[in-house]
Scaffold this motif. Structure first.
Motif, PDB file in Angstrom:
ATOM      1  N   TYR A  88       0.808  -1.227   0.000  1.00 35.49           N
ATOM      2  CA  TYR A  88       0.000   0.000   0.000  1.00 35.49           C
ATOM      3  C   TYR A  88       0.844   1.281   0.000  1.00 35.49           C
ATOM      4  CZ  TYR A  88      -4.115  -2.920   0.312  1.00 35.49           C
ATOM      5  OH  TYR A  88      -5.077  -3.849   0.026  1.00 35.49           O
ATOM      6  N   ALA A  89       2.158   1.135  -0.198  1.00 32.83           N
ATOM      7  CA  ALA A  89       2.977   2.330  -0.394  1.00 32.83           C
ATOM      8  C   ALA A  89       2.764   2.851  -1.812  1.00 32.83           C
ATOM      9  CB  ALA A  89       4.447   2.014  -0.167  1.00 32.83           C
ATOM     10  N   GLY A  90       2.402   1.948  -2.723  1.00 32.18           N
ATOM     11  CA  GLY A  90       2.138   2.346  -4.111  1.00 32.18           C
ATOM     12  C   GLY A  90       0.931   3.255  -4.216  1.00 32.18           C
ATOM     13  N   ILE A  91      -0.163   2.861  -3.561  1.00 33.23           N
ATOM     14  CA  ILE A  91      -1.368   3.696  -3.663  1.00 33.23           C
ATOM     15  C   ILE A  91      -1.148   5.011  -2.910  1.00 33.23           C
ATOM     16  CG2 ILE A  91      -2.587   2.556  -1.727  1.00 33.23           C
ATOM     17  CD1 ILE A  91      -4.324   3.961  -4.832  1.00 33.23           C
ATOM     18  N   GLU A  92      -0.411   4.921  -1.793  1.00 31.68           N
ATOM     19  CA  GLU A  92      -0.092   6.160  -1.058  1.00 31.68           C
ATOM     20  C   GLU A  92       0.637   7.132  -1.964  1.00 31.68           C
ATOM     21  OE1 GLU A  92       1.199   6.314   3.342  1.00 31.68           O
ATOM     22  OE2 GLU A  92       1.818   4.348   2.582  1.00 31.68           O
ATOM     23  N   LYS A  93       1.605   6.586  -2.716  1.00 26.73           N
ATOM     24  CA  LYS A  93       2.384   7.438  -3.600  1.00 26.73           C
ATOM     25  C   LYS A  93       1.503   7.936  -4.751  1.00 26.73           C
ATOM     26  CE  LYS A  93       6.706   7.314  -6.257  1.00 26.73           C
ATOM     27  NZ  LYS A  93       7.830   6.460  -6.664  1.00 26.73           N
ATOM     28  N   ALA A  94       0.691   7.014  -5.265  1.00 27.70           N
ATOM     29  CA  ALA A  94      -0.116   7.349  -6.445  1.00 27.70           C
ATOM     30  C   ALA A  94      -1.112   8.470  -6.172  1.00 27.70           C
ATOM     31  CB  ALA A  94      -0.843   6.099  -6.959  1.00 27.70           C
ATOM     32  N   VAL A  95      -1.792   8.394  -5.032  1.00 24.64           N
ATOM     33  CA  VAL A  95      -2.827   9.409  -4.794  1.00 24.64           C
ATOM     34  C   VAL A  95      -2.235  10.803  -4.635  1.00 24.64           C
ATOM     35  CG1 VAL A  95      -4.611   7.881  -3.889  1.00 24.64           C
ATOM     36  CG2 VAL A  95      -2.908   8.859  -2.324  1.00 24.64           C
ATOM     37  N   ALA A  96      -0.933  10.865  -4.440  1.00 25.98           N
ATOM     38  CA  ALA A  96      -0.292  12.180  -4.351  1.00 25.98           C
ATOM     39  C   ALA A  96       0.228  12.630  -5.721  1.00 25.98           C
ATOM     40  CB  ALA A  96       0.855  12.130  -3.348  1.00 25.98           C
TER      41      ALA A  96
END
Ligand SMILES: Cc1cc2nc3c(=O)[nH]c(=O)nc-3n(C[C@H](O)[C@H](O)[C@H](O)COP(=O)(O)O)c2cc1C
Ligand code: SF4
Ligand code: SF4
Ligand code: SF4
Lengths: 617, 305
Positions: free
Chosen positions: A161-169
């Motif tokens: 879930y570091a990917g989605i964290e990064k993506a939403v930014a």
């Protein structure tokens, strides 16, 4: 954004602490369970409880070495952990005595060790250098066999879930550009560039858009997607969420074959846990982005893996392909723009977003980037799951990873791409594995099934096997596929039964050509590949069946004849008793003979003769 | 309106954007055969007989579902196209009774016409043929699924009427067939005998029971009549042989109308001097009824008495 950052560090601490405890981990993927993993688990829990041992007992998914199941891993604080293979309940006591109580690895049962920075033990192959893994990469499969797939904490602690964290930014188009930069192409078989597909769906006009994950996996013998779903379900969810954010969808559907109950169970659990942590649902991570995922269990028709048939099936209609265009990117589920990707494609996305497109593109060849998961089956020593960089040769997979052909027999062919693919011969073993080379050789990447065949395989029989499959699975919508594959199959049956005629080969070729060029969907368009490649590389076998009425590999019963070699037979009479139809006659101590008119070609006599006097040809 | 210009068989053709290659070619005077294409119900692309070569395309696309595009170069009669069409016809014939001499459809059957046109005499792949029982359970419609080429037109026209969708594809692969739910007979299904399906069937799989054995197609003349039961105005054909009306067949539904049995029976009574006795389904069985009942006039008749 809310506080996943904060909880992530706590979760990572806990995970580290868990790794620093004595632990026994059982492989409970479908393969592990099928090999008896649950009984092993029960036996271990029993031993641990009755001896009052201070050791954690956990489970994981399939590490890929299906040939070594049931697999059990034991690790002690500060030491390399050891994966043991073939651990049935009767070996559990020995393992616990040795490794847990005696604190010494049981070398004779060990398959590999994972050092994790610790000093390796003597006499046990280190995973990265072991025969099975030396040529592999562990990227999309990195959590398989390493984490507990039913624990969202394990997922988060390993970068999840570091990917989605990064993506939403990020800007939505920047995400799509990152995927384009990675060069990843669809892992479901077609090999369409994923970034371009996302761009189309992003650009398509629609008040509602969907993400659909293709988890139908209907190729006989393929289990890549099942392994990923069972071993890393959150990665698939995270990939879908990133896609949803990038293209502007708030809803995803996973179409999973109902024959994968464990995958469905773990996906449901993963969805539940992700929702509980605010990682899925409304207002994810406080960003205002909402995304929900549901699972649709498919009835298991092969054609429902075809994207438009799959969409029909989700909509409750018969699983028949639609004509394209319009493509799903423009008119997909309920006629809305839909981004449809394969399980492995989605599972790669979080890694690509976390590490960057360039990191991914560094692996592979010019036109096929990254890594691919393959299932190795057939007459090889090591059957299982492997992940390799694109561009590796078929020979490396066969000899290094698969450990070569079983029982010292000779390699004959490898079928790549399942029923849509083709059979490649020895000359093609140095073929680099990428989408385009495989197609130019007449085969296909397909979803990643590789079936290795040895010298005892009849190639006409192999073509017959695959055509029987596609013929049954044809949806029946279009004439060339529905009627044509049936006629291909019937011709192959005739040839293997010794009734082939001179016109059969040109007829097969003509039919195959028309089916390929005029069928509606890729099932029909690729169905003739097994026939065409076996004709291309093993034509002499067809000719032997048709002209000489012989099956060179000795497989096609109707073409076999059994006879007794005069100079080897000592007249012991053992074969005579073995024959169920009294086709063998001969006086004691005199040479025996087989009456071809009576012989039913069952082959029962052959292994009975100690003097190898009975031959089939 | 925007247009596109493409080349078909060397001839430059300009058509409105969105036109299919099939319509563009037909409009330009070229012939392309079709089985499954139904202009009232487009977008299916199943039978593949209409495939053409398009320069640069990987395969041969079906012209009925391919939109014409600027600069497209299309061949409708190239050797590859002819080979594909012949092979598809051979495949159809190989799984067909080929009993044209006694078939009701002979003379207006697309399979027969195309086989003639492409010189496909027989096709013996020496394999299995479908072998289904005839379905004569419905008094109006004869179904012989052995002749069906699975074009799906009947399925699609039936499902156009809301709540109908009586028939659909069943089974898979070579065993695929069109059938009512649970592979029941037509009489056991929810079929209302409207005969929309019969009107679109390109072969002899669906025919009118009332016409059986009465005439060869070329002996008949047809007069189109508009039904006047309701304002929708469905079209029917009044079929005659030697000046005698022998039957009334469904031709096309009026706007937004399903085509109905009552309409056809009314036409039958009006135009046919020897109309067959009307049958209606009661408690799941077809029974003979009076004309007034068949036409829903019982209550009016009572009042007139
Ligand atoms: C007969 C047939 C079966 C297929 N089965 C699958 C499947 O099981 N899983 C899958 O992902 N793609 C399958 N595909 C490919 C899909 O149609 C589609 O291309 C793919 O799911 C797109 O995802 P990708 O771009 O990520 O590969 C199949 C295609 C055909 C023609
Ligand atoms: S090619 Fe086969 S599976 Fe695909 S639409 Fe045609 S009949 Fe169906
Ligand atoms: S007669 Fe009408 S209702 Fe019956 S199957 Fe045909 S189209 Fe459907
Ligand atoms: S019955 Fe006639 S209309 Fe229906 S699918 Fe068969 S050939 Fe087509």
């Amino acid at each position: 954004m809310t506080n996943l950052q904060k909880s992530r560090s706590t979760i990572e601490e806990q995970y580290k602490a868990k790794q620093n405890r004595p632990r026994i981990v059982v492989g409970l993927g479908t393969c592990g369970i099928a090999a008896g993993g649950n009984k092993v688990m029960a036996a271990i829990k029993n031993e641990v409880a009755s001896r009052g041992l201070d050791v954690d007992v956990d489970f994981t998914s399939c590490i890929g070495m299906c040939f070594a199941e049931p697999a059990v891993e034991i690790g002690l604080p500060g030491q390399a952990s050891v994966v043991y293979g073939g651990i049935y309940p009767d070996k559990v006591g020995q393992l616990i005595d040795g490794h847990v109580v005696g604190k010494k690895p049981v070398t004779e049962l060990a398959a590999i060790q994972i050092t994790g920075g610790a000093e390796p033990f003597e006499g046990i192959p280190v995973m990265e250098q072991s025969g099975y893994y030396a040529k592999q990469v562990r990227s999309v499969t990195s959590r398989l066999g390493r984490t507990n797939p039913e624990s969202i904490e394990d997922y988060i602690a390993t970068g999840g879930y570091a990917g989605i964290e990064k993506a939403v930014a990020m800007e939505r188009l920047d995400i799509i550009n990152e995927v384009k930069k990675s060069g990843i192409r669809g892992r479901g078989g077609g090999g369409f560039p994923t970034g371009n597909k996302w761009q189309f769906v992003h650009d398509a006009v629609g008040d509602k858009k969907y993400i659909v994950c293709n988890a139908d996996e209907g190729d006989p013998g393929a289990f890549m997607d099942r392994s990923v779903l069972e071993g890393d379900p959150h990665a698939v969810l995270e990939g879908m969420m990133i896609a949803g954010f990038a293209i502007g969808a708030d809803e995803g559907v996973i179409y999973c074959r109902a024959e994968y109950p464990l995958a469905i169970k773990r996906l449901n659990l993963a969805i539940e846990e992700a929702e509980k942590m605010g990682l899925m649902g409304e207002n994810i991570l406080g960003t205002g982005f909402s995304f929900k995922i549901r699972i649709k269990a498919g009835a298991g028709a092969f054609v429902c893996g075809e994207e438009t048939a799959l969409l029909n099936s989700i909509e409750g209609q018969r699983g028949m392909p639609r004509v394209r265009p319009p493509f799903p990117a423009h008119k997909g589920l309920w006629q809305k723009p839909t981004c449809l990707n394969n399980v492995e494609t989605f599972a790669n996305i979080p890694f690509i977003i976390r590490n960057g497109g360039e990191w991914y593109a560094a692996m592979g060849t010019e036109k096929s980037k990254g890594s691919k998961v393959f299932c190795l089956t057939g007459k090889i020593n090591n059957t299982g799951l492997c992940e390799v960089p694109m561009g590796i040769t078929m020979g490396e997979i066969l000899n290094d990873i698969a450990g070569g052909i079983k029982e010292g027999k000779k390699f004959k062919a490898v079928q790549s791409g399942g029923p849509s693919g083709g059979c490649l011969p020895t000359e093609k073993l140095d073929l680099p594995i990428d989408y385009d080379s495989l197609i130019s050789a007449g085969a296909m990447m397909g979803s990643g099934g590789l079936v290795f065949m040895d010298e005892t395989t009849c190639m006409v029989d192999v073509a017959k096997f695959f055509l029987n499959f596609t013929q049954l699975e044809s949806c029946g919508k279009c004439t060339p596929c529905r009627e044509g594959t049936k006629r291909l199959l019937e011709t192959l049956i005739r040839i293997t039964e010794g009734a082939g005629t001179a016109e059969d080969i040109p007829n097969l070729e003509r039919l195959a050509k028309v089916i390929k060029s005029s069928a509606l969907c890729a099932l029909g368009q690729t169905a003739p590949n097994p026939v065409l490649t076996t004709l291309r590389y093993f034509r002499n076998e067809y000719e032997a069946h048709i002209n000489d009425k012989k099956c060179p590999a000795g497989v096609c019963a109707a073409l076999l004849s059994f006879s007794i070699l005069k100079d080897k037979c000592i007249g012991c009479g053992v074969c005579l008793k073995a024959c169920p139809v009294d086709a063998i006659s001969g006086e004691k101590k005199a040479v025996h003979v087989i009456d071809p008119a009576k012989c039913v070609k069952c082959g029962a006599c052959v292994p009975k003769c100690k003097f190898e006097a009975i031959v089939k040809a | 309106m925007s247009t596109v210009t493409l080349t078909i068989n060397g001839k430059e053709v300009t058509v409105p954007a969105g036109t299919t290659v099939l319509d563009a070619a037909l409009g330009a005077g070229f012939f392309i055969p079709t089985f499954c294409h139904d202009p009232a119900n487009p977008g299916y692309g199943g039978c593949r007989i209409c495939v053409v070569e398009i320069k640069g395309a990987r395969n041969m696309p079906a012209s009925c579902v391919t939109a014409a595009a600027n600069g497209m170069v299309v061949e409708t009669d190239s050797p590859a196209v002819i080979e594909a069409r012949r092979t598809i016809l051979e495949l159809m014939l190989a799984n067909h009774p080929v009993d044209c001499m006694t078939c009701e459809k002979s003379g207006e059957c697309k399979l027969q016409d195309y086989a003639f046109r492409y010189d496909v005499k027989s096709a013996d792949f020496g394999g299995e043929k479908k072998d289904y029982p005839q379905d004569q359970s419905n008094p109006y419609i004869s179904r012989d699924m052995n002749k069906c080429v699975l074009c799906g037109k009947c399925v699609r026209t039936c499902e156009q009427v809301e709540d109908r969708a009586v028939i659909n594809f069943a089974y898979r692969g070579f065993k695929t067939k069109v059938a009512p739910a649970l592979d029941a007979s037509l009489a056991e299904s929810a079929c209302v005998s409207c005969s929309r399906c019969v009107s679109v069937c390109p072969v002899g799989a669906l025919t009118y029971t009332s016409m059986a054995g009465k005439a060869r197609v070329w002996e008949t003349t047809r007069e189109e009549k508009t039904c006047s039961w309701c304002e929708a105005g469905c079209l029917f054909d009044v079929v005659s042989k030697g000046g005698e009306v022998i039957s009334v067949t469904a031709k096309a539904p009026g706007d937004g109308r399903p085509l109905c049995l009552k309409g056809r029976l009314g036409m039958e009574l009006r135009h046919n001097s020897q109309p067959p006795a009307p049958m209606l389904k009661k408690d799941g069985e077809f029974v003979e009824v009076s004309w007034t009942e068949a036409l829903g006039l019982d209550d009016i008749m009572d009042k007139l008495k």
